[in-house]
Design a protein around this motif. Structure first.
Motif, PDB file in Angstrom:
ATOM      1  N   LYS A  92       0.878  -1.169   0.000  1.00  0.00           N
ATOM      2  CA  LYS A  92       0.000   0.000   0.000  1.00  0.00           C
ATOM      3  C   LYS A  92       0.915   1.218   0.000  1.00  0.00           C
ATOM      4  O   LYS A  92       1.855   1.285   0.798  1.00  0.00           O
ATOM      5  N   VAL A  93       0.644   2.162  -0.886  1.00  0.00           N
ATOM      6  CA  VAL A  93       1.461   3.370  -1.015  1.00  0.00           C
ATOM      7  C   VAL A  93       0.549   4.566  -0.813  1.00  0.00           C
ATOM      8  O   VAL A  93      -0.513   4.646  -1.435  1.00  0.00           O
ATOM      9  N   GLN A  94       0.983   5.500   0.041  1.00  0.00           N
ATOM     10  CA  GLN A  94       0.142   6.668   0.303  1.00  0.00           C
ATOM     11  C   GLN A  94       1.001   7.913   0.457  1.00  0.00           C
ATOM     12  O   GLN A  94       1.857   7.991   1.338  1.00  0.00           O
ATOM     13  N   ALA A  95       0.765   8.892  -0.416  1.00  0.00           N
ATOM     14  CA  ALA A  95       1.385  10.204  -0.256  1.00  0.00           C
ATOM     15  C   ALA A  95       0.727  10.872   0.953  1.00  0.00           C
ATOM     16  O   ALA A  95      -0.445  10.607   1.249  1.00  0.00           O
ATOM     17  N   PRO A  96       1.451  11.728   1.687  1.00  0.00           N
ATOM     18  CA  PRO A  96       0.865  12.365   2.874  1.00  0.00           C
ATOM     19  C   PRO A  96      -0.468  13.052   2.571  1.00  0.00           C
ATOM     20  O   PRO A  96      -0.571  13.863   1.652  1.00  0.00           O
ATOM     21  N   LYS A 136      -3.132  11.913   1.196  1.00  0.00           N
ATOM     22  CA  LYS A 136      -3.808  11.516  -0.040  1.00  0.00           C
ATOM     23  C   LYS A 136      -4.388  10.118   0.093  1.00  0.00           C
ATOM     24  O   LYS A 136      -4.206   9.439   1.089  1.00  0.00           O
ATOM     25  N   SER A 137      -5.080   9.658  -0.947  1.00  0.00           N
ATOM     26  CA  SER A 137      -5.698   8.330  -0.907  1.00  0.00           C
ATOM     27  C   SER A 137      -4.626   7.243  -1.041  1.00  0.00           C
ATOM     28  O   SER A 137      -3.536   7.476  -1.552  1.00  0.00           O
ATOM     29  N   VAL A 138      -4.968   6.055  -0.595  1.00  0.00           N
ATOM     30  CA  VAL A 138      -4.051   4.916  -0.593  1.00  0.00           C
ATOM     31  C   VAL A 138      -4.112   4.187  -1.934  1.00  0.00           C
ATOM     32  O   VAL A 138      -5.202   3.892  -2.444  1.00  0.00           O
ATOM     33  N   LEU A 139      -2.943   3.879  -2.494  1.00  0.00           N
ATOM     34  CA  LEU A 139      -2.826   3.007  -3.650  1.00  0.00           C
ATOM     35  C   LEU A 139      -2.499   1.611  -3.131  1.00  0.00           C
ATOM     36  O   LEU A 139      -1.497   1.429  -2.448  1.00  0.00           O
ATOM     37  N   THR A 140      -3.351   0.645  -3.403  1.00  0.00           N
ATOM     38  CA  THR A 140      -3.086  -0.747  -3.045  1.00  0.00           C
ATOM     39  C   THR A 140      -2.747  -1.486  -4.325  1.00  0.00           C
ATOM     40  O   THR A 140      -3.495  -1.411  -5.304  1.00  0.00           O
ATOM     41  N   THR A 141      -1.603  -2.177  -4.324  1.00  0.00           N
ATOM     42  CA  THR A 141      -1.177  -2.869  -5.532  1.00  0.00           C
ATOM     43  C   THR A 141      -0.305  -4.063  -5.185  1.00  0.00           C
ATOM     44  O   THR A 141      -0.111  -4.388  -4.011  1.00  0.00           O
ATOM     45  N   GLN A 142       0.211  -4.730  -6.204  1.00  0.00           N
ATOM     46  CA  GLN A 142       1.102  -5.878  -6.039  1.00  0.00           C
ATOM     47  C   GLN A 142       2.233  -5.749  -7.048  1.00  0.00           C
ATOM     48  O   GLN A 142       2.023  -5.243  -8.149  1.00  0.00           O
ATOM     49  N   LEU A 143       3.422  -6.188  -6.662  1.00  0.00           N
ATOM     50  CA  LEU A 143       4.568  -6.204  -7.562  1.00  0.00           C
ATOM     51  C   LEU A 143       4.876  -7.645  -7.951  1.00  0.00           C
ATOM     52  O   LEU A 143       4.734  -8.557  -7.138  1.00  0.00           O
ATOM     53  N   TYR A 144       5.328  -7.822  -9.197  1.00  0.00           N
ATOM     54  CA  TYR A 144       5.581  -9.151  -9.737  1.00  0.00           C
ATOM     55  C   TYR A 144       7.031  -9.297 -10.183  1.00  0.00           C
ATOM     56  O   TYR A 144       7.746  -8.317 -10.363  1.00  0.00           O
ATOM     57  N   PHE A 145       7.436 -10.541 -10.392  1.00  0.00           N
ATOM     58  CA  PHE A 145       8.796 -10.867 -10.771  1.00  0.00           C
ATOM     59  C   PHE A 145       8.827 -11.322 -12.226  1.00  0.00           C
ATOM     60  O   PHE A 145       7.976 -12.101 -12.658  1.00  0.00           O
ATOM     61  N   PRO A 146       9.826 -10.866 -13.000  1.00  0.00           N
ATOM     62  CA  PRO A 146       9.903 -11.248 -14.407  1.00  0.00           C
ATOM     63  C   PRO A 146      10.287 -12.721 -14.574  1.00  0.00           C
ATOM     64  O   PRO A 146      10.834 -13.344 -13.662  1.00  0.00           O
ATOM     65  N   GLY A 204      14.269  -3.138  -8.546  1.00  0.00           N
ATOM     66  CA  GLY A 204      13.884  -1.735  -8.512  1.00  0.00           C
ATOM     67  C   GLY A 204      12.478  -1.543  -9.040  1.00  0.00           C
ATOM     68  O   GLY A 204      12.046  -2.235  -9.961  1.00  0.00           O
ATOM     69  N   TYR A 205      11.776  -0.602  -8.425  1.00  0.00           N
ATOM     70  CA  TYR A 205      10.445  -0.229  -8.913  1.00  0.00           C
ATOM     71  C   TYR A 205      10.133   1.178  -8.419  1.00  0.00           C
ATOM     72  O   TYR A 205      10.344   1.493  -7.251  1.00  0.00           O
ATOM     73  N   ASN A 206       9.635   2.023  -9.319  1.00  0.00           N
ATOM     74  CA  ASN A 206       9.189   3.363  -8.954  1.00  0.00           C
ATOM     75  C   ASN A 206       7.673   3.424  -9.016  1.00  0.00           C
ATOM     76  O   ASN A 206       7.080   3.061 -10.031  1.00  0.00           O
ATOM     77  N   PHE A 207       7.064   3.867  -7.939  1.00  0.00           N
ATOM     78  CA  PHE A 207       5.616   4.044  -7.887  1.00  0.00           C
ATOM     79  C   PHE A 207       5.253   5.454  -8.309  1.00  0.00           C
ATOM     80  O   PHE A 207       5.955   6.409  -7.947  1.00  0.00           O
ATOM     81  N   VAL A 208       4.174   5.602  -9.049  1.00  0.00           N
ATOM     82  CA  VAL A 208       3.652   6.914  -9.406  1.00  0.00           C
ATOM     83  C   VAL A 208       2.268   7.027  -8.785  1.00  0.00           C
ATOM     84  O   VAL A 208       1.400   6.188  -9.007  1.00  0.00           O
ATOM     85  N   VAL A 209       2.096   8.047  -7.946  1.00  0.00           N
ATOM     86  CA  VAL A 209       0.814   8.222  -7.229  1.00  0.00           C
ATOM     87  C   VAL A 209       0.267   9.608  -7.482  1.00  0.00           C
ATOM     88  O   VAL A 209       0.983  10.532  -7.861  1.00  0.00           O
ATOM     89  N   LYS A 210      -1.021   9.749  -7.274  1.00  0.00           N
ATOM     90  CA  LYS A 210      -1.650  11.074  -7.343  1.00  0.00           C
ATOM     91  C   LYS A 210      -1.352  11.787  -6.041  1.00  0.00           C
ATOM     92  O   LYS A 210      -1.729  11.313  -4.967  1.00  0.00           O
ATOM     93  N   ALA A 211      -0.645  12.894  -6.129  1.00  0.00           N
ATOM     94  CA  ALA A 211      -0.258  13.620  -4.909  1.00  0.00           C
ATOM     95  C   ALA A 211      -0.347  15.124  -5.135  1.00  0.00           C
ATOM     96  O   ALA A 211      -0.249  15.587  -6.236  1.00  0.00           O
TER      97      ALA A 211
END
Length: 195
Positions: A141-145, A147-157, A188-195
């Motif tokens: 779960k990723v949340q900018a201060p 702001k709303s919470v982004l719930t997601t999952q990361l996968y392996f190639p 490595g992974y970069n998350f992009v959120v609405k903030a």
């Protein structure tokens, strides 16, 4: 085109972790930094699943003494849709152990952390196992201060079950780099959120 840029940035953010590994490893030469695309798309959301627990401990190292599995060091950044870093973004992680089991009575392989002033994070854990019906994945779960919470999952190639997992999304693939000498997998992974 944006997916390739995000994947490149994910790989780029994973490379500096080499400073934490034994000195015998050579640090790779970094490519030129690409221009950031304004208006980048937010990271896709995914289901929370049945195993989320509130009140995880604040920590960036989920490893415990004697824990089975391959060490994973995941680095990245939380950015807003204008490609600006998001400081103090919350990342709450959870995943199964090497045998595919979640700890539902305690907080093994669970924890939360905050990004630094440049929106960067580093998580030390293990590569999760696989259980029936799913491919290998990590929940977050990723949340900018404020702001709303982004719930997601990361996968392996290169996982054979990626194509058969009903919710797998290639936009959520971790960029991986194997360091055989250190018995550690770097991602490595970069998350992009609405903030």
């Amino acid at each position: 085109m944006k997916t390739k840029r995000r994947q490149f940035l994910s790989l780029l953010s994973a490379l500096p972790i080499l400073g934490f590994l034994p000195a015998r490893m050579k640090e790779p030469r970094l490519p030129l930094t690409p221009a950031c695309d304004d208006g980048d798309e937010p990271t896709p959301s995914q289901t929370e699943g049945p195993y989320f627990k509130t009140e995880s401990p604040e920590r960036s190292i989920l490893l415990e003494k004697g824990m089975a599995g391959t060490t994973l060091v995941l680095k990245g950044q939380v950015l807003n849709t204008r490609c600006q870093p998001v400081a103090r973004a919350l990342l709450d992680w959870w995943h199964c152990d090497d045998a595919g089991n979640y700890d539902n009575s305690g907080y093994t392989l669970r924890g939360h952390q905050y990004t630094d002033a440049q929106g960067k994070f580093q998580l030390e854990t293990i590569v999760p196992g696989i259980y029936t019906g799913r491919t290998r994945h990590i929940h977050v779960k990723v949340q900018a201060p404020g702001k709303s919470v982004l719930t997601t999952q990361l996968y392996f190639p290169d996982e054979s079950k990626n194509g058969r997992d009903r919710i797998f999304n290639k936009a959520l693939l971790i960029e991986m780099r194997k360091e055989k000498e250190a018995n550690a997998v770097l991602g490595g992974y970069n998350f992009v959120v609405k903030a």
